[in-house]
Design a protein around this motif. Structure first.
Motif, mmCIF file in Angstrom:
data_model
loop_
_atom_site.group_PDB
_atom_site.id
_atom_site.type_symbol
_atom_site.label_atom_id
_atom_site.label_comp_id
_atom_site.label_asym_id
_atom_site.label_seq_id
_atom_site.Cartn_x
_atom_site.Cartn_y
_atom_site.Cartn_z
ATOM 1 N N ASN A 54 0.846 -1.242 0.138
ATOM 2 C CA ASN A 54 -0.102 -0.002 -0.106
ATOM 3 C C ASN A 54 0.732 0.977 0.070
ATOM 4 O OD1 ASN A 54 -2.687 0.936 -0.302
ATOM 5 N ND2 ASN A 54 -2.861 1.279 1.975
ATOM 6 N N ILE A 55 1.944 1.392 -0.716
ATOM 7 C CA ILE A 55 2.825 2.378 -1.022
ATOM 8 C C ILE A 55 2.337 3.387 -1.679
ATOM 9 C CG2 ILE A 55 4.847 3.158 -1.548
ATOM 10 C CD1 ILE A 55 5.132 1.359 0.762
ATOM 11 N N GLY A 56 2.196 4.596 -1.221
ATOM 12 C CA GLY A 56 1.735 5.655 -1.869
ATOM 13 C C GLY A 56 2.449 5.965 -3.542
ATOM 14 N N ASP A 57 1.694 6.570 -4.410
ATOM 15 C CA ASP A 57 2.403 7.179 -5.349
ATOM 16 C C ASP A 57 3.572 8.221 -5.206
ATOM 17 O OD1 ASP A 57 0.871 5.821 -7.480
ATOM 18 O OD2 ASP A 57 -0.747 6.737 -6.654
ATOM 19 N N LEU A 58 3.099 9.241 -4.262
ATOM 20 C CA LEU A 58 4.298 10.095 -3.488
ATOM 21 C C LEU A 58 4.200 9.862 -2.110
ATOM 22 C CD1 LEU A 58 2.999 13.316 -5.265
ATOM 23 C CD2 LEU A 58 4.824 11.911 -5.873
ATOM 24 N N VAL A 59 5.492 9.516 -1.481
ATOM 25 C CA VAL A 59 5.558 9.573 -0.064
ATOM 26 C C VAL A 59 6.292 10.377 0.546
ATOM 27 C CG1 VAL A 59 5.994 7.707 1.636
ATOM 28 C CG2 VAL A 59 5.224 7.089 -0.565
ATOM 29 N N THR A 60 5.864 11.104 1.505
ATOM 30 C CA THR A 60 6.813 12.340 2.214
ATOM 31 C C THR A 60 7.013 11.765 3.824
ATOM 32 O OG1 THR A 60 5.653 14.024 0.950
ATOM 33 C CG2 THR A 60 6.569 14.526 3.245
ATOM 34 N N TYR A 61 7.981 11.767 4.047
ATOM 35 C CA TYR A 61 8.655 11.490 5.378
ATOM 36 C C TYR A 61 8.995 12.748 6.188
ATOM 37 C CZ TYR A 61 9.218 6.854 3.463
ATOM 38 O OH TYR A 61 8.977 5.551 2.887
ATOM 39 N N GLY A 62 8.715 13.055 7.329
ATOM 40 C CA GLY A 62 8.942 14.432 8.115
ATOM 41 C C GLY A 62 8.555 14.281 9.403
ATOM 42 N N GLU A 63 9.127 15.238 10.047
ATOM 43 C CA GLU A 63 8.867 15.457 11.422
ATOM 44 C C GLU A 63 7.335 15.863 11.777
ATOM 45 O OE1 GLU A 63 11.596 17.472 14.143
ATOM 46 O OE2 GLU A 63 13.146 17.240 12.937
ATOM 47 N N LYS A 64 6.744 15.114 12.810
ATOM 48 C CA LYS A 64 5.331 15.581 12.998
ATOM 49 C C LYS A 64 5.055 17.165 13.341
ATOM 50 C CE LYS A 64 1.573 14.109 16.372
ATOM 51 N NZ LYS A 64 1.315 13.304 17.535
ATOM 52 N N LYS A 65 5.972 17.641 14.010
ATOM 53 C CA LYS A 65 5.619 19.202 14.318
ATOM 54 C C LYS A 65 5.654 20.002 12.952
ATOM 55 C CE LYS A 65 10.486 19.909 15.409
ATOM 56 N NZ LYS A 65 11.379 20.221 16.395
ATOM 57 N N GLU A 66 6.382 19.692 11.922
ATOM 58 C CA GLU A 66 6.741 20.271 10.666
ATOM 59 C C GLU A 66 5.518 19.910 9.775
ATOM 60 O OE1 GLU A 66 8.722 22.458 10.284
ATOM 61 O OE2 GLU A 66 10.237 22.134 12.008
ATOM 62 N N ILE A 67 4.802 18.456 9.609
ATOM 63 C CA ILE A 67 3.778 18.269 8.912
ATOM 64 C C ILE A 67 2.530 18.514 9.480
ATOM 65 C CG2 ILE A 67 2.781 16.826 7.121
ATOM 66 C CD1 ILE A 67 5.728 15.582 6.742
ATOM 67 N N SER A 68 1.811 19.613 9.207
ATOM 68 C CA SER A 68 0.671 19.955 10.205
ATOM 69 C C SER A 68 -0.574 19.202 9.304
ATOM 70 C CB SER A 68 0.544 21.463 10.274
ATOM 71 O OG SER A 68 0.196 22.147 8.921
ATOM 72 N N GLU A 69 -1.576 19.281 10.370
ATOM 73 C CA GLU A 69 -2.872 18.812 9.454
ATOM 74 C C GLU A 69 -3.370 19.716 8.633
ATOM 75 O OE1 GLU A 69 -4.505 16.064 10.145
ATOM 76 O OE2 GLU A 69 -3.018 15.584 11.323
ATOM 77 N N GLU A 70 -2.965 21.013 8.436
ATOM 78 C CA GLU A 70 -3.515 21.808 7.400
ATOM 79 C C GLU A 70 -2.731 21.539 6.179
ATOM 80 O OE1 GLU A 70 -2.326 22.799 10.360
ATOM 81 O OE2 GLU A 70 -4.383 23.582 11.222
ATOM 82 N N ILE A 71 -1.471 21.210 6.165
ATOM 83 C CA ILE A 71 -0.895 20.818 5.173
ATOM 84 C C ILE A 71 -1.416 19.605 4.546
ATOM 85 C CG2 ILE A 71 1.409 19.730 4.352
ATOM 86 C CD1 ILE A 71 2.940 21.763 6.008
ATOM 87 N N ILE A 72 -1.733 18.576 5.413
ATOM 88 C CA ILE A 72 -2.262 17.325 4.902
ATOM 89 C C ILE A 72 -3.560 17.665 4.181
ATOM 90 C CG2 ILE A 72 -3.258 15.079 5.489
ATOM 91 C CD1 ILE A 72 -0.829 14.831 7.601
ATOM 92 N N GLU A 73 -4.561 18.310 4.684
ATOM 93 C CA GLU A 73 -5.774 18.687 4.167
ATOM 94 C C GLU A 73 -5.515 19.539 3.000
ATOM 95 O OE1 GLU A 73 -8.768 18.036 5.087
ATOM 96 O OE2 GLU A 73 -7.965 16.827 6.698
ATOM 97 N N ALA A 74 -4.652 20.211 2.868
ATOM 98 C CA ALA A 74 -4.184 20.963 1.280
ATOM 99 C C ALA A 74 -4.064 19.963 0.508
ATOM 100 C CB ALA A 74 -3.213 22.064 1.679
#
Length: 323
Positions: A54-74
């Motif tokens: 179930n690997i995504g077509d794009l996969v981002t690895y990053g610190e939890k504090k940097e990847i906010s819910e707003e970014i994921i919603e965007a």
């Protein structure tokens, strides 16, 4: 009839040359066929394994504090995106494998076989097992097969992680195939532990040692999958997720890293085979030229017997075509 006899006689007189050339061309053809077959099979295997995991077509690895819910919603709001799945994980910079400190950061996660199906290796570390990998028990740890060579570890060896509650000791019980970041050249690896062990460590981070991260799997709509590099750039422009993360890779990039050694070996073999083919063509050209010069006397006799220039030319071409 006479022309046919001339061609057959020429074939018999040069039989050894033709046989040698045929064998060399056959060997080159077999080698190129094997190379192409291996490339196709490996690509299919990695693609199928990524789908199962179930690997995504794009996969981002990053610190939890940097990847906010707003970014994921965007990201979810982008027209090109079908779905987004966020996986909690953590980096452990103080990993000790089989008594040796492991300097690289690795993504330590829970394992859910229903969501991410990985293939595990048999005890020989070479062949893949037929049965599916179960969730690790408390105190167990699953490592990607690259660890076996990098850290010289075996099933039953110990892995230690220093945490806020003290040092945790895990037992290696499985090596598994990570089809995305499991290659030897990848600095980042996926490590799997039990849900209970994960929650205890993840909920008590240590600055620069136990770092909470997000693994964001982004699934692109089918009509946009042909150009994932452009989609990555477009999604970042709209959401900023690539800038916020530490690493972002497309599924194609992960496959290329996994197959890099296979591609290098196949490339070298292909180059050698093509070079040999060119050499054979040069040898055939020289052989034809030399044989024509040596057969000038025979051509004169054929002329005297009534053969036309076209018939003599056809006899020369015919013997090489039939060969």
């Amino acid at each position: 009839m006479a022309l046919k006899k001339v061609i057959l006689a020429n074939l018999r007189s040069k039989k050894s040359n033709f046989v040698s050339i045929f064998i060399l061309i056959f060997i080159i053809s077999v080698v190129l066929t094997v190379v192409v077959s291996v490339n196709i099979r490996m690509n299919k295997h990695i693609t199928a394994a990524c789908e199962a995991a179930n690997i995504g077509d794009l996969v981002t690895y990053g610190e939890k504090k940097e990847i906010s819910e707003e970014i994921i919603e965007a990201v979810k709001d982008c027209d090109e995106i079908e779905n987004v799945i966020n996986v909690d994980s953590f980096y452990a910079s103080n990993l000790v494998v089989n008594g040796q400190e492991y300097k690289k950061n690795d993504c330590i996660s829970k394992y859910n076989p229903k969501l991410n199906t990985y293939k595990m290796y048999n005890s020989d570390g070479i062949s893949l097992a037929d049965h599916e990998m179960k969730k690790p028990e408390i105190g167990e740890i699953y490592l990607p097969i690259a660890f076996k060579n990098e850290s010289n570890c075996e099933i039953g060896d110990k892995v230690n992680i220093s945490t806020a509650q003290g040092e945790y000791e895990f037992t290696i019980t499985r090596f598994f195939e990570d089809p995305f970041i499991g290659g030897s050249l990848m600095g980042l690896k996926t490590i799997l532990i039990s849900d209970e062990d994960f929650d205890l460590i993840y909920n008590h981070p240590i600055e620069n040692e136990i770092v909470q991260i997000k693994i964001v799997n982004i699934y692109v709509k089918d009509e946009y999958k042909q150009d994932l590099f452009s989609i990555k750039r477009e999604v970042n422009n709209k959401s900023g997720i690539v800038d916020a993360g530490s690493y972002t890779m497309t599924k194609d990039e992960g496959r290329n890293y996994m197959l890099i050694f296979v591609n290098i070996i196949n490339g070298v073999i292909t180059a050698v085979a093509i070079l040999l083919y060119i050499v054979i063509m040069i040898i055939i050209g020289n052989s034809v030229s030399t044989n024509i010069e040596m057969d000038y006397e025979s051509f004169g006799i054929m002329k005297a017997l009534g053969f036309t220039s076209s018939q003599i030319r056809f006899s020369i071409i015919g013997q090489y075509l039939l060969a």
